[in-house]
Write an enzyme that holds these catalytic residues in place. Structure first.
Site, short mmCIF file in Angstrom:
data_model
loop_
_atom_site.label_atom_id
_atom_site.label_comp_id
_atom_site.label_asym_id
_atom_site.label_seq_id
_atom_site.Cartn_x
_atom_site.Cartn_y
_atom_site.Cartn_z
CG HIS A 461 -2.34 0.42 0.87
ND1 HIS A 461 -2.64 1.53 0.12
CD2 HIS A 461 -3.54 -0.15 1.17
CE1 HIS A 461 -3.94 1.65 -0.01
NE2 HIS A 461 -4.52 0.64 0.61
CG ASP A 465 -3.59 5.48 -2.74
OD1 ASP A 465 -2.94 5.13 -1.75
OD2 ASP A 465 -3.62 6.65 -3.17
#
Length: 490
Positions: A461, A465
């Site tokens: 992450h 995104d």
């Protein structure tokens, strides 16, 4: 008169510092040729055969099968002919472990004054920089606990690395809290003998000065327990003179078995240990997330059948999925990257070196297909087959197991539909492919039986995104459902 030359375990590259002897390929008294494999060893990366740079008669072997040796430890000695000069290496390379010229001799630094180390060993200026313990000369190769030993020719022993001239270390020398509670040792110059890179990293991350530790392993080798004992000593409260002694926990003994009759301890070493370390590091460092989608793979299966019916080399399903992945990474380059934690930067890579998970008898390995983005389906199929066979036979080289930028995990071969895999550190993502099975599916407005597969994407992450990860996964699913659309980009 024959000249006896010593062959040592060569530098294995890829940060590897030790190897386990799996099988000797020669016996004492055998005649060997230059570059002939003499021993099979297992590293944390692969199992390889090590060639000897000398030709002659084997006069001694060092280490039994199952023994772990550090790089630079003697493997065997070879008696070469009287007129044959000491070889400088053939220059050949065998699976990344070719023979090479020996390192240039370093000029010995002559000591000017004698010093006393923390073990009471007198390092006198004897003209050769040698250490003297209780007046007895030593050969400079191993000085430990006030004694000097030279046992390089003992079959079950490994000579320690050379100890350089050390500065004085007396009772007035300040001791850091890390070394409190441990036997003080004189800081030495040059490499410190440590059992593995993980122990060195543990010391570095916690500020432990390895040069202040005395190793409890063979010939002063620093073990993980030595570093952990130093950390416990640092965390222990320090009492001043006159202060009443508080209850301090004693050094804990090894934990007793949970049950009197049971349990089998299996060492985490070799490939299994390397996998455990890498997966643990991935879990510690990478904030991963997973998304998944079901896709209709009927058209992809039909396309593969048509390709194979046309003649020529057979195309594997894994190769088609890999081709789809490389096309997706060209559109979403964020997932073909890694995070440089020290520089706090995301490094996007130009080439796609595609790793794929392969289960073997020795454990899980991830061979890497170099420049997968530049290969067609036939080339990918051939390379997958070659690397899979090498993985099964244990002949993968360290170069074929490292350097991946993205991993394809076909866990469907185990008969499962889905998974949330652990990212292969330091990569940024892994695509998982479940089994392809007939399922009810709405196709063109009608209920039909279609070949359905579940795809999952686990991603870092930090590099992107959910929108980017979802976009890549949707792209892959769309190409699985309509593989003909790939023709636009070929």
């Amino acid at each position: 008169m024959a000249q006896v030359l010593e062959f040592k375990l060569p530098d294995l590259g890829e940060g590897l510092t030790e190897a386990e002897i799996v099988r000797w390929l020669v016996q004492v008294g055998d005649v060997v040729a230059v570059d002939q494999p003499v021993v099979e060893v297992e590293t944390a990366k692969a199992m390889v055969e090590v060639p000897c740079p000398y030709g002659g008669v084997v006069t001694a072997r060092f280490g039994e099968e199952g023994t772990e040796l550090p790089v630079g430890a003697p493997l065997l000695t070879v008696a070469v002919g009287e007129r044959e000069p000491e070889p400088e290496g053939s220059g050949n390379v065998l699976v990344g472990y070719g023979t090479q010229a020996p390192a240039a001799r370093r000029r010995r630094v002559r000591a000017t004054t004698g010093t006393v180390d923390g073990q009471g060993v007198r390092r006198a200026a004897d003209g050769g920089g040698r250490a003297t313990a209780s007046g007895a000369p030593a050969d400079g190769r191993a000085v430990r606990r006030g004694t000097a030993r030279a046992d390089a020719h003992a079959p079950a022993r490994v000579a320690a690395p050379a100890v350089a001239q050390a500065p004085a270390f007396t009772a007035d020398t300040p001791v850091s809290p890390v070394s409190a509670g441990t036997t003080p040792a004189a800081p030495v110059e040059g490499p410190v003998p440590v059992i593995s890179p993980l122990v060195r990293k543990l010391a570095r991350d916690n500020g432990v000065d390895l040069r202040r530790l005395t190793g409890s392993g063979p010939d002063g080798l620093i073990l993980r327990a030595d570093v952990e004992n130093a950390l416990r000593a640092e965390a222990a409260p320090v009492r001043t003179a006159g202060e009443p002694a508080a209850e301090e926990p004693a050094v804990r003994a090894p934990a007793a078995p949970l049950a009197q009759g049971g349990g089998t301890r299996i060492p985490l070493k070799g490939v299994r240990g390397a996998v455990a370390d890498k997966l643990s590091r991935s879990r510690r460092e990478i904030p991963d997330a997973t998304c998944w989608v079901d896709a209709d793979a009927t058209e992809l299966m039909r396309a593969r059948t048509a390709m194979n019916a046309a003649g020529g080399p057979k195309i594997s399903l894994l190769a088609l999925l890999a081709r789809i992945c490389t096309a997706g990474l060209a559109r979403f380059p964020e997932l073909n990257s890694f995070v440089d934690t020290e520089a706090r930067e995301v490094v996007r890579l130009d080439q796609v070196h595609l790793g794929f998970a392969a289960q073997t008898e020795r454990g899980l390995v991830v061979p890497v297909v170099r420049d997968a983005h530049a290969r067609d389906a036939e080339s990918l199929t051939a390379e997958f087959a070659r690397l899979t066979e090498a993985a099964r036979t244990g002949t993968l080289t360290p170069g074929e197991l490292t350097g991946g930028t993205f991993t394809l995990n076909n866990y469907g071969v185990f008969g499962v539909d889905g998974s949330t895999p652990i990212i292969n550190h330091p990569e940024a993502a892994m695509l998982g492919v479940g089994r392809i099975v007939p399922k009810p599916w709405v196709h063109e407005g009608e209920l039909a039986v279609r070949q359905v597969v579940q795809l999952s994407l686990t991603f870092d992450h930090r590099v992107c995104d959910g929108g980017t990860a979802g976009g890549f996964l949707r792209y892959v699913a769309d190409r699985v459902e309509q593989p003909a659309v790939l023709l636009r980009t070929l």
